[in-house]
Design an enzyme around this catalytic site. Structure first.
Site, short mmCIF file in Angstrom:
data_model
loop_
_atom_site.label_atom_id
_atom_site.label_comp_id
_atom_site.label_asym_id
_atom_site.label_seq_id
_atom_site.Cartn_x
_atom_site.Cartn_y
_atom_site.Cartn_z
N ASN A 98 12.77 -0.61 -12.10
CA ASN A 98 11.38 -1.16 -11.41
C ASN A 98 10.41 -1.30 -12.88
OD1 ASN A 98 11.92 -1.59 -9.05
ND2 ASN A 98 11.42 0.76 -8.37
N ALA A 113 11.41 7.87 -22.12
CA ALA A 113 11.24 9.29 -22.23
C ALA A 113 12.67 9.77 -21.94
CB ALA A 113 10.00 10.01 -21.45
N TYR A 144 19.88 15.10 -13.21
CA TYR A 144 18.87 14.73 -14.23
C TYR A 144 19.60 14.13 -15.62
CZ TYR A 144 14.94 15.83 -17.54
OH TYR A 144 14.29 15.87 -18.56
P1 NAD Z 1 6.28 16.92 -15.65
O1 NAD Z 1 7.05 17.38 -14.67
O2 NAD Z 1 5.26 17.83 -15.96
O3 NAD Z 1 5.86 15.58 -15.65
C1 NAD Z 1 6.56 14.62 -14.78
C2 NAD Z 1 5.56 13.53 -14.21
O4 NAD Z 1 6.14 12.54 -13.55
C3 NAD Z 1 4.56 14.38 -13.18
O5 NAD Z 1 3.34 14.01 -13.25
C4 NAD Z 1 5.41 13.93 -11.67
O6 NAD Z 1 4.31 14.00 -10.71
C5 NAD Z 1 5.62 12.36 -12.09
N1 NAD Z 1 6.74 12.04 -11.33
C6 NAD Z 1 7.80 12.48 -10.97
N2 NAD Z 1 8.58 11.84 -10.27
C7 NAD Z 1 7.79 10.55 -9.91
C8 NAD Z 1 7.94 9.41 -9.27
N3 NAD Z 1 9.34 9.10 -8.42
N4 NAD Z 1 6.97 8.49 -9.09
C9 NAD Z 1 5.96 8.70 -10.21
N5 NAD Z 1 5.69 9.74 -10.84
C10 NAD Z 1 6.68 10.63 -10.68
O7 NAD Z 1 7.44 16.85 -16.91
P2 NAD Z 1 7.10 16.56 -18.58
O8 NAD Z 1 7.52 17.78 -19.13
O9 NAD Z 1 5.86 16.12 -18.64
O10 NAD Z 1 8.16 15.61 -18.81
C11 NAD Z 1 7.82 14.14 -18.99
C12 NAD Z 1 8.96 13.32 -19.21
O11 NAD Z 1 9.50 13.72 -20.57
C13 NAD Z 1 10.01 13.29 -18.08
O12 NAD Z 1 10.65 12.06 -18.05
C14 NAD Z 1 10.93 14.22 -18.83
O13 NAD Z 1 12.43 14.07 -18.44
C15 NAD Z 1 10.91 14.04 -20.44
N6 NAD Z 1 11.24 15.15 -21.09
C16 NAD Z 1 10.61 16.18 -21.24
C17 NAD Z 1 11.09 17.35 -21.97
C18 NAD Z 1 10.16 18.55 -22.01
O14 NAD Z 1 10.62 19.51 -22.51
N7 NAD Z 1 8.98 18.72 -21.48
C19 NAD Z 1 12.10 17.35 -22.55
C20 NAD Z 1 12.82 16.30 -22.60
C21 NAD Z 1 12.70 15.12 -21.87
#
Ligand code: NAD
Ligand code: UDP
Length: 313
Positions: A98, A113, A144
Site C-alpha cells: 500500500n 524500517a 516478523y
Molecule cells: P512500536 O511497536 O513502538 O511501533 C510500531 C507502531 O506501528 C505502533 O505505533 C503501532 O500502533 C503501529 N502499527 C502496528 N501495526 C499497524 C498497522 N497495521 N497499521 C498502522 N499502524 C500500525 O515499535 P518500534 O520499536 O517503534 O518500531 C518501529 C519500526 O521500526 C517497526 O517497523 C520495527 O519493525 C522497526 N524496528 C524497530 C527496532 C527496535 O529495536 N525498536 C528494531 C528493528 C526494526
C-alpha cells in the site's frame, strides 16, 4: 518545507521521528492504528499546527499527497508481533504494498524500517548487509522476520520495475524513552523490573548477545538515509556495534539503578538468536553516520523516563 508521512508515528521510534522532522521545519502526518503505539507518545506535538494525526491501518490502501514516506508501522516486540502473527505478516507485506503503491502514484521517496531480524540467527558475525541470513521460515519469529524480508523484496522490485525512489535501513535493537513499559523487550523489561525491585527475568543463561542502540542515534541515521541521493537505496545497517550479553545488560541496569533486585533465569524462547552485532562500515562511508551514545548514558536517560512514568502511575 517538506510534507512527510510517518506510518507507525505513535510508536516508540515513530514518535521520536515525528518530533525530529517537525523540529527541522517539516509538515508531518502520523498514521497509526494504535496497536502498540499510544497517543500519549505524540501528545506533546499536538499543539504544533504542522502536525496531523490519522487513525488508519496500513493493511488498507491510503491516499495522501506527501514528499516523503517513512514506513515504520509494524509491532516490533516479539511478544506483540507473535500475538497475532497473521496480522503481523499482513502489516509488513500489505503495508509495504500500500505504501509503495502510494509512493509510486505521487512520486514520493519512501524509506522502509527493516530489521536485523532479516539475518535471523546469524551464522556470520558481525552482520554485513551482503549476508543473506539464517531464518526459520515456519518458526514463531517468522511472521516478523519473513514479513520484513518480503517487504524488502517489494521495495527493491518497486524500485527496479517502477523507479520508485526507495531506501531500506536494517535497524538493530533500539531502546530509549517512550518504549512501552509492558512491551516485553529486554531493556524496558529489565528497567521496569529493577525500578520496582522485582526479579530481572533473564531468558536462557543470558549468554546470548545483542547490540543496543539509543533511539536518537537511530533517528540521525534514518533521516540521513532519507537525504541520500536516489541511486543509494541500501539496505544499510543502522545499529550500535557495542555488543553485550543479556546477563551483562541485566547487571548494568541493576548497578545504574542501585536496585536490590535479583536475577532469575527463565526458559529461552524458541528460535531466540544467539548473537547480533551490526557491521556499520556501509553506514559510515555512505551516510557519514555512526552512533554516538554509549549504552550506559542511553540507559540513564531511559531509566529517568521510566522512573517518572512509574511515579505517575
Ligand atoms: P512500536 O511497536 O513502538 O511501533 C510500531 C507502531 O506501528 C505502533 O505505533 C503501532 O500502533 C503501529 N502499527 C502496528 N501495526 C499497524 C498497522 N497495521 N497499521 C498502522 N499502524 C500500525 O515499535 P518500534 O520499536 O517503534 O518500531 C518501529 C519500526 O521500526 C517497526 O517497523 C520495527 O519493525 C522497526 N524496528 C524497530 C527496532 C527496535 O529495536 N525498536 C528494531 C528493528 C526494526
Ligand atoms: N530477554 C530476556 N529477558 C526479558 C526479555 C528479553 O532475557 O525479560 C532476552 C531475549 O530472550 C533475547 C534478548 O533478551 O535474547 C533481546 O530480546 P528482545 O525481545 O528485546 O529483542 P529481540 O529478541 O527481538 O532482539
Amino acid at each position: 518545507m517538506k510534507r512527510i508521512l510517518v506510518t507507525g508515528g505513535a510508536g516508540f521510534v515513530g514518535s521520536h521521528l515525528c518530533e525530529r522532522l517537525l523540529n527541522e521545519g517539516n509538515e508531518v502526518i502520523s498514521l497509526d492504528n494504535y496497536f502498540t503505539g499510544q497517543k500519549k507518545n505524540i501528545e506533546h506535538l499536538m499543539d504544533n499546527h504542522y502536525f496531523e494525526i490519522i487513525r488508519h491501518d496500513v493493511t488498507m490502501p491510503f491516499f495522501i499527497e506527501v514528499d516523503e514516506i517513512y514506513n515504520l508501522a509494524c509491532p516490533a516486540s516479539p511478544v506483540h508481533y507473535q500475538h497475532n502473527p497473521i496480522k503481523t505478516v499482513k502489516t509488513s507485506v500489505m503495508g509495504a504494498v500500500n505504501m509503495l503503491g502510494l509512493a509510486k502514484r505521487i512520486n514520493a521517496k519512501i524509506l522502509q524500517a527493516s530489521t536485523s531480524e532479516v539475518y535471523g540467527d546469524p551464522q556470520v558475525h558481525p552482520q554485513t548487509e551482503d549476508y543473506w541470513g539464517y531464518v526459520n521460515p515456519i518458526g514463531v519469529r517468522s511472521c516478523y522476520d519473513e514479513g520484513k524480508r518480503v517487504a524488502e523484496t517489494l521495495f527493491v522490485n518497486y524500485n527496479m520495475q517502477n523507479n520508485v525512489r526507495i531506501k531500506i535501513i536494517r535497524i538493530f535493537n533500539t531502546y530509549g524513552p517512550r518504549m512501552h513499559p509492558n512491551d516485553g523487550r529486554v531493556v524496558s523489561n529489565f528497567i521496569v523490573q529493577a525500578l520496582k525491585g522485582k526479579d530481572l527475568t533473564v531468558y536462557g543463561n543470558g549468554d546470548q548477545t545483542r547490540s543496543f542502540q539509543y533511539v536518537d542515534d537511530l533517528i540521525n541515521g534514518m533521516t540521513k538515509m532519507m537525504d541520500t541521493g536516489d541511486d543509494f537505496t541500501g539496505p544499510v545497517n543502522i545499529g550500535n556495534p557495542g555488543e553485550f550479553t543479556i546477563l551483562e545488560l541485566a547487571n548494568k541496569v541493576i548497578d545504574i539503578i542501585g536496585s536490590k533486585s535479583k536475577i532469575i533465569f527463565n526458559d529461552l524462547p524458541f528460535d531466540d538468536p544467539m548473537q547480533r552485532q551490526p557491521n556499520i562500515s556501509l553506514a559510515k562511508s555512505s551516510l557519514n553516520w555512526e552512533p554516538k551514545i554509549k549504552l550506559e548514558d542511553g540507559l540513564k536517560h531511559t531509566i529517568d523516563f521510566f522512573d517518572k512514568l512509574l511515579k505517575e502511575e
